[in-house]
Design a protein around this motif. Structure first.
Motif, mmCIF file in Angstrom:
data_model
loop_
_atom_site.group_PDB
_atom_site.id
_atom_site.type_symbol
_atom_site.label_atom_id
_atom_site.label_comp_id
_atom_site.label_asym_id
_atom_site.label_seq_id
_atom_site.Cartn_x
_atom_site.Cartn_y
_atom_site.Cartn_z
ATOM 1 N N ASP A 172 31.790 43.738 42.239
ATOM 2 C CA ASP A 172 30.841 42.797 41.633
ATOM 3 C C ASP A 172 31.566 41.759 40.778
ATOM 4 O O ASP A 172 31.222 40.580 40.773
ATOM 5 C CB ASP A 172 29.805 43.551 40.762
ATOM 6 N N HIS A 173 32.590 42.225 40.062
ATOM 7 C CA HIS A 173 33.400 41.312 39.237
ATOM 8 C C HIS A 173 34.087 40.266 40.113
ATOM 9 O O HIS A 173 34.102 39.078 39.795
ATOM 10 C CB HIS A 173 34.488 42.103 38.496
ATOM 11 N N LEU A 174 34.682 40.743 41.219
ATOM 12 C CA LEU A 174 35.482 39.866 42.078
ATOM 13 C C LEU A 174 34.635 38.874 42.864
ATOM 14 O O LEU A 174 35.141 37.852 43.325
ATOM 15 C CB LEU A 174 36.324 40.703 43.058
ATOM 16 N N ARG A 175 33.349 39.200 43.052
ATOM 17 C CA ARG A 175 32.475 38.311 43.837
ATOM 18 C C ARG A 175 31.949 37.125 43.022
ATOM 19 O O ARG A 175 31.291 36.254 43.559
ATOM 20 C CB ARG A 175 31.299 39.103 44.407
ATOM 21 N N ARG A 176 32.249 37.110 41.729
ATOM 22 C CA ARG A 176 31.766 35.999 40.903
ATOM 23 C C ARG A 176 32.414 34.693 41.362
ATOM 24 O O ARG A 176 33.629 34.625 41.533
ATOM 25 C CB ARG A 176 32.140 36.230 39.433
ATOM 26 N N PRO A 177 31.616 33.644 41.555
ATOM 27 C CA PRO A 177 32.221 32.377 41.995
ATOM 28 C C PRO A 177 33.032 31.727 40.872
ATOM 29 O O PRO A 177 32.706 31.859 39.694
ATOM 30 C CB PRO A 177 31.001 31.509 42.363
ATOM 31 N N GLY A 178 34.112 31.054 41.272
ATOM 32 C CA GLY A 178 34.947 30.323 40.304
ATOM 33 C C GLY A 178 35.667 31.203 39.317
ATOM 34 O O GLY A 178 35.846 30.829 38.147
ATOM 35 N N LEU A 179 36.104 32.394 39.769
ATOM 36 C CA LEU A 179 36.812 33.318 38.877
ATOM 37 C C LEU A 179 38.213 32.765 38.600
ATOM 38 O O LEU A 179 38.964 32.501 39.537
ATOM 39 C CB LEU A 179 36.904 34.691 39.557
ATOM 40 N N PRO A 180 38.608 32.565 37.333
ATOM 41 C CA PRO A 180 39.933 31.984 37.070
ATOM 42 C C PRO A 180 41.074 32.947 37.427
ATOM 43 O O PRO A 180 40.888 34.162 37.469
ATOM 44 C CB PRO A 180 39.918 31.685 35.564
ATOM 45 N N TYR A 181 42.241 32.336 37.653
ATOM 46 C CA TYR A 181 43.413 33.102 38.101
ATOM 47 C C TYR A 181 43.806 34.195 37.111
ATOM 48 O O TYR A 181 44.094 35.329 37.488
ATOM 49 C CB TYR A 181 44.578 32.135 38.333
ATOM 50 N N LEU A 182 43.805 33.863 35.817
ATOM 51 C CA LEU A 182 44.215 34.845 34.800
ATOM 52 C C LEU A 182 43.264 36.035 34.764
ATOM 53 O O LEU A 182 43.677 37.177 34.561
ATOM 54 C CB LEU A 182 44.277 34.190 33.415
ATOM 55 N N HIS A 183 41.979 35.756 34.989
ATOM 56 C CA HIS A 183 40.979 36.822 35.025
ATOM 57 C C HIS A 183 41.253 37.759 36.203
ATOM 58 O O HIS A 183 41.171 38.989 36.082
ATOM 59 C CB HIS A 183 39.588 36.184 35.157
#
Length: 488
Positions: A127-138
């Protein structure tokens, strides 16, 4: 007829994004024009022609001015080159992805290849990874969390197999310490394994000390089979995009052979023959080792012998990519240092800094400068030596024809002078060091181009070291009354 690129006509397209990935063995085969199988470079006859299906086959492009490419028929200047491929007899670790391979192995079960997370944990991370526009550091932080969770778990939730820590051991070797225990409570799987050696220890007491160091060697073949069995729904949890590259692609089973134009053969005048590029020589060594392994497997040689050949093949594939490896055993160390792909790209003389960001160009000079109180704030003093070489192309017109005649008469050695004349509607330039300059000056017509020396009042682009970006470049007005600094 070689492969033709398909282009739709009259269609405007906008690039939305660029995706970098890992080429699979099948994609390499599709990109290549031929399979390279021969370890010899040239045919043995007197004509010295490159061998078909060899590393210098001219279907991969050309490196000679007088020989066209056999795939597209173009010459050296126009042919971009074509790839070939060679199949490795046994898979090898890719030196660039070695850390990533160990990272994935620490996250999966070494028996059933599924990720070492419970259903609830998997769902939370997905669910975390499916978020759109997830920044690289995250994403990096998430990968560390997933990795830590997987490493803490010692029993797989899918097949109940026991898993231990995975470590690098020596050069390009990975071990799985499956039966290593530091806890007070020994797992039944480990105790069963240790008890199975009771009889052997009775007959050989030295074995008891070695038992605690029992470990499983994960060679590239084992790792490849593990990676191929990773379920597709688990790949995003390894922070990989299945469309850009699957985990199995991190292990080399096939190598791309680069076009000839990036590894040209230099014909030597002193010795009859050619000097081959480092990449060409590495590829011939890899093909030779491939043949040796094939021969040993066919003749049923000892396993130890094949493993030694395999280690050597792995080392050559690693040196082909990065030739600055540390920790190579003395018996396997290369006699001569070569340049790998990494060395061609990195550093001051590499492709990026040496040939793209900064390179040798015409109409530029460099000199030592020093401060001068007599210069205006927008002026720069240029030594005469530099001013004679840096030319400015000025078109002749009614207003400047007398000045141009004077400059042409002065020629290239006297400042202010001129170096070249290009007459109207003519492609040829005339060098003013030779010939009758008086006659040339009289024949000047409006529309001719005179490449004159730099003179006072010219505007030049000027920057000082370290010129790391374009913003450090400024326009200055040239002043020759003061010759600052010495030429360099």
């Amino acid at each position: 007829m070689g492969k033709q690129q398909f282009r739709e006509t009259d269609v405007a397209k906008k690039i939305s994004h660029i995706c970098f990935g890992v080429k699979s063995a099948e994609q390499m085969r599709q990109q290549a024009h031929l399979q390279v199988v021969s370890k010899s470079l040239y045919s043995q006859d007197s004509s010295h022609t490159p061998l078909a299906y060899g590393v210098l086959d001219h279907r991969m492009g050309t490196s000679e001015k007088d020989r066209p490419c056999e795939s597209c028929g173009k010459n050296l200047a126009d042919c971009l080159g074509h790839y070939g491929y060679l199949d490795l007899e046994l898979p090898c670790f890719h030196i660039g992805y070695f850390k990533a391979i160990i990272g994935i192995l620490q996250m999966i079960c070494k028996t059933c290849s599924s990720i070492m997370l419970s259903k609830e944990e998997r769902q939370v991370f997905l669910d975390h990874l499916r978020r759109p526009g997830l920044p690289y550091l995250h994403k990096r932080g998430l990968k560390k969390k997933i990795s830590d969770k997987c490493r803490k778990r010692s029993v797989c939730l899918h097949c109940n197999a026991f898993n231990g820590p995975v470590k690098k051991c020596g050069l390009l070797k990975i071990v799985h310490e499956k039966y290593k225990t530091t806890k007070k409570v020994v797992d039944p799987v480990v105790s069963d394994f240790l008890q199975s050696f009771d009889l052997a220890i009775e007959h050989n007491k030295e074995m008891e000390a070695l038992l605690s160091r029992a470990q499983e060697n994960l060679n590239p073949l084992v790792v490849l089979n593990l990676f191929r069995r990773i379920p597709s729904e688990d790949i995003p949890l390894l922070l990989m995009n299945p469309e850009a590259g699957k985990p199995a692609d991190l292990i080399l089973t096939r190598l791309l052979v680069p076009p000839l134009c990036i590894r040209p053969s230099v014909v030597s005048d002193l010795k009859s023959g050619t000097n081959e590029d480092d990449l060409t020589m590495k590829l011939t060594e890899i093909i030779f080792l491939n043949d040796v392994i094939k021969k040993h497997r066919m003749s049923g040689a000892k396993t130890q012998m094949i493993i030694e050949d395999w280690d050597f093949l792995q080392l050559q594939c690693a040196l082909y990519i990065n030739s600055e490896l540390s920790g190579i055993p003395l018996n396997m160390a290369p006699k001569k240092w070569t340049r790998g792909f990494v060395q061609r790209l990195k550093g001051k003389q590499g492709r990026f800094r040496g040939n793209l960001s900064g390179k040798r160009v015409d109409f530029s000079g460099r000199t030592v400068i020093s401060p001068d109180p007599n210069l205006r704030i927008d002026e720069v003093a240029v030594p005469v030596h530099v001013a004679k070489i840096l030319t400015y192309p000025e078109k002749v017109n009614k207003a400047n024809i007398e000045l141009m005649r004077k400059l042409v008469k002065n020629g290239p050695d006297v400042h202010p002078g001129a170096n070249f004349i290009q007459q109207r509607h003519m492609q040829m330039k005339r060098f003013l060091k030779y010939g009758n300059r008086e006659k040339m000056a009289q024949e000047l017509k409006p529309g001719d181009m005179v490449e004159r020396h730099m003179i006072d009042g010219d505007i030049v682009l000027f920057n000082r070291q370290p010129s790391l970006h374009k913003l450090s470049i400024m326009a200055h007005i040239v002043n020759h009354r003061l010759h600052s600094g010495g030429e360099r």
